[in-house]
Design a protein around this motif. Sequence first.
Motif, mmCIF file in Angstrom:
data_model
loop_
_atom_site.group_PDB
_atom_site.id
_atom_site.type_symbol
_atom_site.label_atom_id
_atom_site.label_comp_id
_atom_site.label_asym_id
_atom_site.label_seq_id
_atom_site.Cartn_x
_atom_site.Cartn_y
_atom_site.Cartn_z
ATOM 1 N N UNK A 421 19.881 -41.767 -28.678
ATOM 2 C CA UNK A 421 19.360 -40.739 -29.412
ATOM 3 C C UNK A 421 18.051 -41.038 -29.899
ATOM 4 N N UNK A 422 17.772 -42.360 -30.345
ATOM 5 C CA UNK A 422 16.382 -42.458 -30.740
ATOM 6 C C UNK A 422 15.472 -42.712 -29.694
ATOM 7 N N UNK A 423 15.837 -43.312 -28.410
ATOM 8 C CA UNK A 423 14.959 -43.226 -27.563
ATOM 9 C C UNK A 423 14.476 -41.965 -26.915
ATOM 10 N N UNK A 424 15.456 -41.011 -26.628
ATOM 11 C CA UNK A 424 15.441 -39.680 -26.132
ATOM 12 C C UNK A 424 14.337 -38.933 -27.123
ATOM 13 N N UNK A 425 14.724 -39.149 -28.510
ATOM 14 C CA UNK A 425 13.586 -38.236 -29.367
ATOM 15 C C UNK A 425 12.477 -38.784 -29.329
ATOM 16 N N UNK A 426 12.056 -40.080 -29.337
ATOM 17 C CA UNK A 426 10.690 -40.522 -29.278
ATOM 18 C C UNK A 426 10.012 -40.289 -27.961
ATOM 19 N N UNK A 427 10.770 -40.314 -26.793
ATOM 20 C CA UNK A 427 10.267 -39.938 -25.719
ATOM 21 C C UNK A 427 9.755 -38.466 -25.706
ATOM 22 N N UNK A 428 10.367 -37.677 -26.467
ATOM 23 C CA UNK A 428 10.101 -36.308 -26.274
ATOM 24 C C UNK A 428 8.837 -36.260 -27.300
ATOM 25 N N UNK A 429 8.813 -36.996 -28.297
ATOM 26 C CA UNK A 429 7.750 -36.867 -29.553
ATOM 27 C C UNK A 429 6.450 -37.080 -28.905
ATOM 28 N N UNK A 430 6.305 -38.089 -27.760
ATOM 29 C CA UNK A 430 5.269 -38.480 -27.260
ATOM 30 C C UNK A 430 5.270 -38.721 -25.824
ATOM 31 N N UNK A 431 5.381 -37.853 -24.842
ATOM 32 C CA UNK A 431 5.744 -37.873 -23.459
ATOM 33 C C UNK A 431 4.964 -39.004 -22.704
ATOM 34 N N UNK A 432 3.671 -39.185 -23.303
ATOM 35 C CA UNK A 432 2.730 -40.346 -22.871
ATOM 36 C C UNK A 432 3.354 -41.811 -23.011
ATOM 37 N N UNK A 433 4.406 -42.066 -23.646
ATOM 38 C CA UNK A 433 4.849 -43.462 -23.998
ATOM 39 C C UNK A 433 5.552 -43.813 -22.685
ATOM 40 N N UNK A 434 5.300 -45.397 -22.662
ATOM 41 C CA UNK A 434 6.084 -45.887 -21.518
ATOM 42 C C UNK A 434 7.428 -46.260 -22.235
ATOM 43 N N UNK A 435 8.553 -46.779 -21.487
ATOM 44 C CA UNK A 435 9.697 -47.250 -22.161
ATOM 45 C C UNK A 435 9.635 -48.407 -23.060
ATOM 46 N N UNK A 436 8.777 -49.308 -22.678
ATOM 47 C CA UNK A 436 8.330 -50.354 -23.784
ATOM 48 C C UNK A 436 7.719 -50.042 -25.017
ATOM 49 N N UNK A 437 6.935 -48.842 -25.049
ATOM 50 C CA UNK A 437 6.213 -48.208 -25.943
ATOM 51 C C UNK A 437 7.133 -47.653 -27.074
ATOM 52 N N UNK A 438 8.124 -47.040 -26.226
ATOM 53 C CA UNK A 438 8.962 -46.185 -27.080
ATOM 54 C C UNK A 438 10.052 -47.131 -27.826
ATOM 55 N N UNK A 439 10.320 -48.149 -27.255
ATOM 56 C CA UNK A 439 11.419 -49.286 -27.639
ATOM 57 C C UNK A 439 10.571 -49.712 -29.193
ATOM 58 N N UNK A 440 9.532 -49.998 -28.959
ATOM 59 C CA UNK A 440 8.466 -50.724 -29.944
ATOM 60 C C UNK A 440 8.480 -49.703 -31.084
ATOM 61 N N UNK A 441 8.302 -48.379 -30.774
ATOM 62 C CA UNK A 441 7.955 -47.333 -31.760
ATOM 63 C C UNK A 441 9.091 -46.996 -32.443
ATOM 64 N N UNK A 442 10.256 -47.117 -31.808
ATOM 65 C CA UNK A 442 11.567 -47.021 -32.564
ATOM 66 C C UNK A 442 11.793 -48.134 -33.644
#
Length: 600
Positions: A421-442
């Motif tokens: 859920x966290x990964x999906x929400x952060x991916x939606x918040x910034x579509x430009x994020x890579x998987x690595x960036x999303x993981x770190x942002x979470x």
Amino acid sequence: MNRIDRRRLLQVSGMAAASLALRGKVWAAVEGAPLAATTAGKISGVMEDGVNVFRGVPYGGDTAKTRFRAPVAPEKWTGVKECAAFTTMAPQLVAARAAGAGAGRPGGVRPGGAAGMGATGTGAAGAGAVGTGAGGAVPATSSSGVPGAPRDQGVQSEDCLHLNVFTQGLRDRKKRPVLLYIHGGAYNNGTVNSDLYDGKRLCHRGDVVVVTVNHRLNAFGYLYLGDLAPEYKDSGNAGQLDLVLALKWVKENIAEFGGDPARVLIFGQSGGGAKCAALMATPVAKGLFHRVMTMSGQQIKGASIEIASGRAATVLEKMGAGGLKGKELVAKLDSLTMEQVQEGARAVSSDWLPVVDDVILFRNPFDPDAPALSEMVPMMLGNTHDETGAVNGPASMTWEQAPDAVDRGVHEYLGPVTPQEAVDAFRKADPAYTPQQVARAVGTAFRAWAGQRMEAERRAANPVSQPRTWVYQMDFKGADGWATHTIDIPFMFDNIAIAQRQVGSEPQHLAEANELAAVMSGMLCAYGRTGNPNGDGDNKKGGAKAATQDGKLPYWPAYDLKNRATMMWETKPRVENDPRGGERVEAEKSHYHQAGTPLP
């Protein structure tokens, strides 16, 4: 003039001449060096780049003589004490690293060791907290958890209550603002005995006095024994009392160094910021500082007596003092070597915190609200965009791998939110994020950034403290391609040149870093001078909302719960309302967890 008067005049004149001759002889011990008089005795320093520098100035006595007790003033000395070089640092929790800064000597940090961010809830500590960068190699890390930092200097000793002073003037009555820095390393490790914290460029930037402070750490500074022996009633906050003693030293002595004891800014990064936050709720510290800046360092809660007593039982058992009380305990603990105390401290790893002991600290620093004790004190709070490396992974990380990385890194901070859920929400918040960036942002939003948000919100909820509260976000990327924990230190100190391994050395990037450092360090000096990062509170020349520093720093509004105005430290600084708002909302679905305390 009659004969008696003339004889008396000659006597007095002779005594004065003898006194001056004696003084000249004493001061001549360090001919040509800057000289200052402190309440404990005279000191000499060195002149560097037009700045008077005094290193290793005693502000307290040898804590081996007051182990687990409140600190005392240093013993007075005669003659002139040379204070030209760093001397000692507090005993550290971790062992020395095998390579890099601190190698082969006390005070270094092993990879993944407990340093930097452990107590502030901002990520894995030490080298593990900053990631590995594009090249995969972790840069050498200081005892405070700073990657690529200049080598820490000095040896470990319980005789560690020393501070360093940088000033352009001595005894000139200019009343310069005082910027007092407290190092990071959680409550476990760290020292200011490093050129990273050199204050000379700040002195030139804003004609301020810079003071940097060492103090007791880990068990030496935060082992709660108050329920076992009356002599140890202050033991759970001995390290905080060291900082209070340093602030008292500043109050009594800083005028000698051209400083204003009524304009003292305390600031610190990571654990240093957490200690600042704790001091804001500490009655014996009230009135000793007048502005605060915390850099990636928050302290929402302290350790309860119950938690601290349980921690102490584990440590005392390791020290061979289990079950002892009263005078027997005091005798046993006084007989231990420094190394034996260190070994006992390691039994609880990085769990050291100030203790809500009802003697020194009577409440959690920022829970359930911001402390009314310091509601009139201006406060600035900051974090970095890519704060925590607790969630890390390669650039090749896939979307399928990201939830597992999040779960491994910050599982206990997610609460009811699942990793997916966290990964999906952060991916939606910034579509430009890579998987690595999303993981770190979470990881950053749930673990590291949460405490800063909470402190700022609780300050903003109080109509007295709200207009005196400012928030920043450090976005400038370092050598590893991230705006990581500690990246703002060389910018605030304007010491980019000695931090290129951390900041980056590519010419254009370095030029941009130096330009931003000029603005950030100038802001810090203005904040220390006026209690407002915009400089003059009313900006009379350009209007209430005028830009400062020739337009390089836009007007910085105080933080409120409606706009959440945040200064974005980027190549060109700018103000943004509620940056990463979508990430904030998602992270607020979870509980807050203060590292070193039980899960909610």
